[in-house]
Design a protein around this motif. Structure first.
Motif, PDB file in Angstrom:
ATOM      1  N   GLU A   1       0.872  -1.085  -0.008  1.00  0.00           N
ATOM      2  CA  GLU A   1      -0.061  -0.004  -0.202  1.00  0.00           C
ATOM      3  C   GLU A   1       0.996   1.173  -0.006  1.00  0.00           C
ATOM      4  N   PHE A   2       1.944   1.185   0.626  1.00  0.00           N
ATOM      5  CA  PHE A   2       2.904   2.451   0.639  1.00  0.00           C
ATOM      6  C   PHE A   2       3.489   2.588  -0.735  1.00  0.00           C
ATOM      7  N   LYS A   3       3.866   1.601  -1.342  1.00  0.00           N
ATOM      8  CA  LYS A   3       4.097   1.733  -2.623  1.00  0.00           C
ATOM      9  C   LYS A   3       3.158   2.189  -3.478  1.00  0.00           C
ATOM     10  N   ARG A   4       1.983   1.870  -3.728  1.00  0.00           N
ATOM     11  CA  ARG A   4       0.593   2.309  -4.198  1.00  0.00           C
ATOM     12  C   ARG A   4       0.681   3.851  -3.982  1.00  0.00           C
ATOM     13  N   LEU A   5       0.631   4.255  -2.772  1.00  0.00           N
ATOM     14  CA  LEU A   5       0.589   5.770  -2.260  1.00  0.00           C
ATOM     15  C   LEU A   5       1.749   6.653  -2.833  1.00  0.00           C
ATOM     16  N   VAL A   6       2.878   6.020  -2.725  1.00  0.00           N
ATOM     17  CA  VAL A   6       3.837   6.916  -3.422  1.00  0.00           C
ATOM     18  C   VAL A   6       3.967   7.059  -4.888  1.00  0.00           C
ATOM     19  N   GLU A   7       3.556   6.020  -5.590  1.00  0.00           N
ATOM     20  CA  GLU A   7       3.240   5.983  -7.181  1.00  0.00           C
ATOM     21  C   GLU A   7       2.341   6.932  -7.304  1.00  0.00           C
ATOM     22  N   ALA A   8       1.152   6.784  -6.431  1.00  0.00           N
ATOM     23  CA  ALA A   8       0.096   7.894  -6.730  1.00  0.00           C
ATOM     24  C   ALA A   8       0.497   9.367  -6.499  1.00  0.00           C
ATOM     25  N   ASN A   9       1.236   9.549  -5.628  1.00  0.00           N
ATOM     26  CA  ASN A   9       1.778  10.961  -5.170  1.00  0.00           C
ATOM     27  C   ASN A   9       3.041  11.299  -5.993  1.00  0.00           C
TER      28      ASN A   9
ATOM     29  N   MET B   1       2.142   6.154   7.202  1.00  0.00           N
ATOM     30  CA  MET B   1       1.194   5.941   8.169  1.00  0.00           C
ATOM     31  C   MET B   1      -0.009   5.652   7.609  1.00  0.00           C
ATOM     32  N   GLU B   2      -0.411   6.487   6.476  1.00  0.00           N
ATOM     33  CA  GLU B   2      -1.619   6.346   5.819  1.00  0.00           C
ATOM     34  C   GLU B   2      -1.767   4.904   5.296  1.00  0.00           C
ATOM     35  N   ALA B   3      -0.527   4.250   4.794  1.00  0.00           N
ATOM     36  CA  ALA B   3      -0.651   2.803   4.414  1.00  0.00           C
ATOM     37  C   ALA B   3      -0.830   1.938   5.477  1.00  0.00           C
ATOM     38  N   GLY B   4      -1.088   2.120   6.861  1.00  0.00           N
ATOM     39  CA  GLY B   4      -1.224   1.120   7.725  1.00  0.00           C
ATOM     40  C   GLY B   4      -0.244   0.880   8.813  1.00  0.00           C
ATOM     41  N   ALA B   5       1.024   1.589   8.624  1.00  0.00           N
ATOM     42  CA  ALA B   5       1.747   1.159   9.465  1.00  0.00           C
ATOM     43  C   ALA B   5       1.654   1.572  11.031  1.00  0.00           C
ATOM     44  N   PRO B   6       1.955   1.069  11.740  1.00  0.00           N
ATOM     45  CA  PRO B   6       1.580   1.205  13.260  1.00  0.00           C
ATOM     46  C   PRO B   6       2.349   2.476  13.796  1.00  0.00           C
ATOM     47  N   VAL B   7       1.692   3.337  14.720  1.00  0.00           N
ATOM     48  CA  VAL B   7       2.311   4.618  15.102  1.00  0.00           C
ATOM     49  C   VAL B   7       3.835   4.124  15.790  1.00  0.00           C
ATOM     50  N   GLY B   8       4.711   4.930  15.425  1.00  0.00           N
ATOM     51  CA  GLY B   8       6.148   4.720  15.986  1.00  0.00           C
ATOM     52  C   GLY B   8       7.080   3.504  15.193  1.00  0.00           C
ATOM     53  N   VAL B   9       6.276   3.070  14.171  1.00  0.00           N
ATOM     54  CA  VAL B   9       7.231   2.185  13.461  1.00  0.00           C
ATOM     55  C   VAL B   9       8.157   2.941  12.485  1.00  0.00           C
ATOM     56  N   LEU B  10       7.629   4.078  11.877  1.00  0.00           N
ATOM     57  CA  LEU B  10       8.505   4.703  11.010  1.00  0.00           C
ATOM     58  C   LEU B  10       8.572   6.287  11.739  1.00  0.00           C
ATOM     59  N   ASN B  11       9.756   6.783  12.265  1.00  0.00           N
ATOM     60  CA  ASN B  11       9.663   8.162  12.975  1.00  0.00           C
ATOM     61  C   ASN B  11      10.715   8.985  12.373  1.00  0.00           C
TER      62      ASN B  11
ATOM     63  N   ARG C   1      13.904   5.440  -7.975  1.00  0.00           N
ATOM     64  CA  ARG C   1      15.018   4.457  -7.450  1.00  0.00           C
ATOM     65  C   ARG C   1      14.725   4.078  -6.084  1.00  0.00           C
ATOM     66  N   GLY C   2      14.227   4.822  -5.060  1.00  0.00           N
ATOM     67  CA  GLY C   2      13.680   4.425  -3.870  1.00  0.00           C
ATOM     68  C   GLY C   2      12.649   3.206  -3.907  1.00  0.00           C
ATOM     69  N   LEU C   3      11.735   3.512  -4.922  1.00  0.00           N
ATOM     70  CA  LEU C   3      10.520   2.472  -4.900  1.00  0.00           C
ATOM     71  C   LEU C   3      11.185   1.327  -5.521  1.00  0.00           C
ATOM     72  N   GLU C   4      12.357   1.113  -6.042  1.00  0.00           N
ATOM     73  CA  GLU C   4      12.818  -0.230  -6.336  1.00  0.00           C
ATOM     74  C   GLU C   4      13.074  -0.949  -5.233  1.00  0.00           C
ATOM     75  N   VAL C   5      13.484  -0.350  -4.102  1.00  0.00           N
ATOM     76  CA  VAL C   5      13.822  -1.204  -3.111  1.00  0.00           C
ATOM     77  C   VAL C   5      12.664  -1.456  -2.069  1.00  0.00           C
ATOM     78  N   ILE C   6      11.535  -0.533  -2.100  1.00  0.00           N
ATOM     79  CA  ILE C   6      10.417  -0.814  -1.688  1.00  0.00           C
ATOM     80  C   ILE C   6       9.745  -2.183  -2.166  1.00  0.00           C
ATOM     81  N   GLU C   7      10.063  -2.062  -3.604  1.00  0.00           N
ATOM     82  CA  GLU C   7       9.437  -3.439  -4.111  1.00  0.00           C
ATOM     83  C   GLU C   7       9.985  -4.736  -3.795  1.00  0.00           C
ATOM     84  N   PHE C   8      11.194  -4.383  -3.904  1.00  0.00           N
ATOM     85  CA  PHE C   8      12.180  -5.426  -3.143  1.00  0.00           C
ATOM     86  C   PHE C   8      11.658  -6.058  -1.675  1.00  0.00           C
TER      87      PHE C   8
END
Length: 292
Positions: A5-13, A124-134, A38-45
């Protein structure tokens, strides 16, 4: 699920992120989109990480001995990222770190901090719990807090060589796993049988793309033989004026302004140093004024 979902949101934005990145860093929007892609390539991985997480099993390692390994997250890990790729390098770090089960603290460059914040909002919008990415902002004070805190177990760094030494020494002294990648200095060798059309195309992209701020930029070129050198010099002198400098939103611009006035002064200082050391200056970009 979250990473997909994060990958989809980055592509959409993508367009909004690229324009935000260009507005702070200065690179043209096309370069900024490449930064994000280039960042998304690693997200895909990272979306396919379960297979990589498998441990290993060895039957009969010794008489009556079988050996197996399990891979487990460290806990809290951190990344200290540079100004030149404020989307790509953070995604390279936090994508994999989070996918394998860690929580992540990102300390981006204070020169262009907005895109990392926006990426965290999308996570966060993709559904990651609070505190996972700060995301924490600051200079050396924030860096030292990460390097010294007992609950931060690993640190990744990309930046200048001097700071890389400092990050590695300080992090290791505090019992952390550290990978610290410092500044690169790359050399290109042009052999007599090279396709000169391709050479000129590759050199202009490598030396001037992304305003020359890539870790893998190509600042030194060594032609082999006088004939090769003369042709390369003549072709490069003709090529450089065709590259258009412009504001980041100018679709016709090949590159935009460098990130700060101090950065510009540093580049000009190297040109001056070259002349003082005996170099012949055949193209001088100092004193440039924008078209129109």
């Amino acid at each position: 699920r979250v990473m997909f979902e994060f990958k989809r949101l980055v592509e959409a934005n993508m367009n909004d992120l690229a324009e935000l990145l260009s507005a702070e860093h200065g690179k043209v929007v096309a370069d900024s989109k490449g930064d994000i892609q280039r960042g998304l390539e690693v997200i895909e991985f990272a979306c396919g990480i379960p297979h990589v997480l498998k441990g290993e099993y060895t039957h009969g390692a010794g008489p009556g001995i079988d050996v197996y390994s399990m891979r487990q997250p460290l806990g809290v890990v951190a990344g200290i990222t540079p100004f030149n790729f404020p989307a790509m390098i953070p995604m390279w770090m936090f994508g994999v770190a989070i996918a394998v089960g860690n929580t992540f603290i990102l300390k981006p460059s204070e020169r262009d901090p907005s895109v990392p914040v926006r990426l965290a909002e999308l996570m966060m919008e993709a559904g990651a719990p609070v505190g996972v990415l700060n995301v924490v902002h600051g200079d050396k004070v924030a860096v030292d807090a990460i390097l010294e805190h007992p609950l931060v177990h690993a640190v990744s760094f990309v930046g200048s060589s001097d700071i890389a030494h400092y990050v590695y020494q300080t992090g290791a002294a505090n019992h952390k796993r550290v990978q610290a990648m410092g500044g690169a200095k790359n050399h290109g060798i042009v052999l007599p049988d090279a396709d000169m059309d391709q050479v000129i195309k590759d050199l202009s992209g490598a030396a001037y793309g992304s305003a020359g701020e890539r870790c893998m930029a190509l600042p030194v070129v060594v032609p082999v033989g006088k004939k090769t050198a003369d042709e390369l010099r003549e072709r490069m002198i003709a090529e450089i004026p065709t590259m258009r400098v412009g504001v980041s939103t100018d679709a016709g611009a090949h590159y935009g302004p460098v990130v700060t006035a101090q950065h510009k002064a540093r580049v000009e200082g190297w040109i001056e140093q070259g002349v003082k050391d005996g170099a012949e200056l055949v193209v001088d970009g100092r004193g440039f004024s924008l078209q129109g």
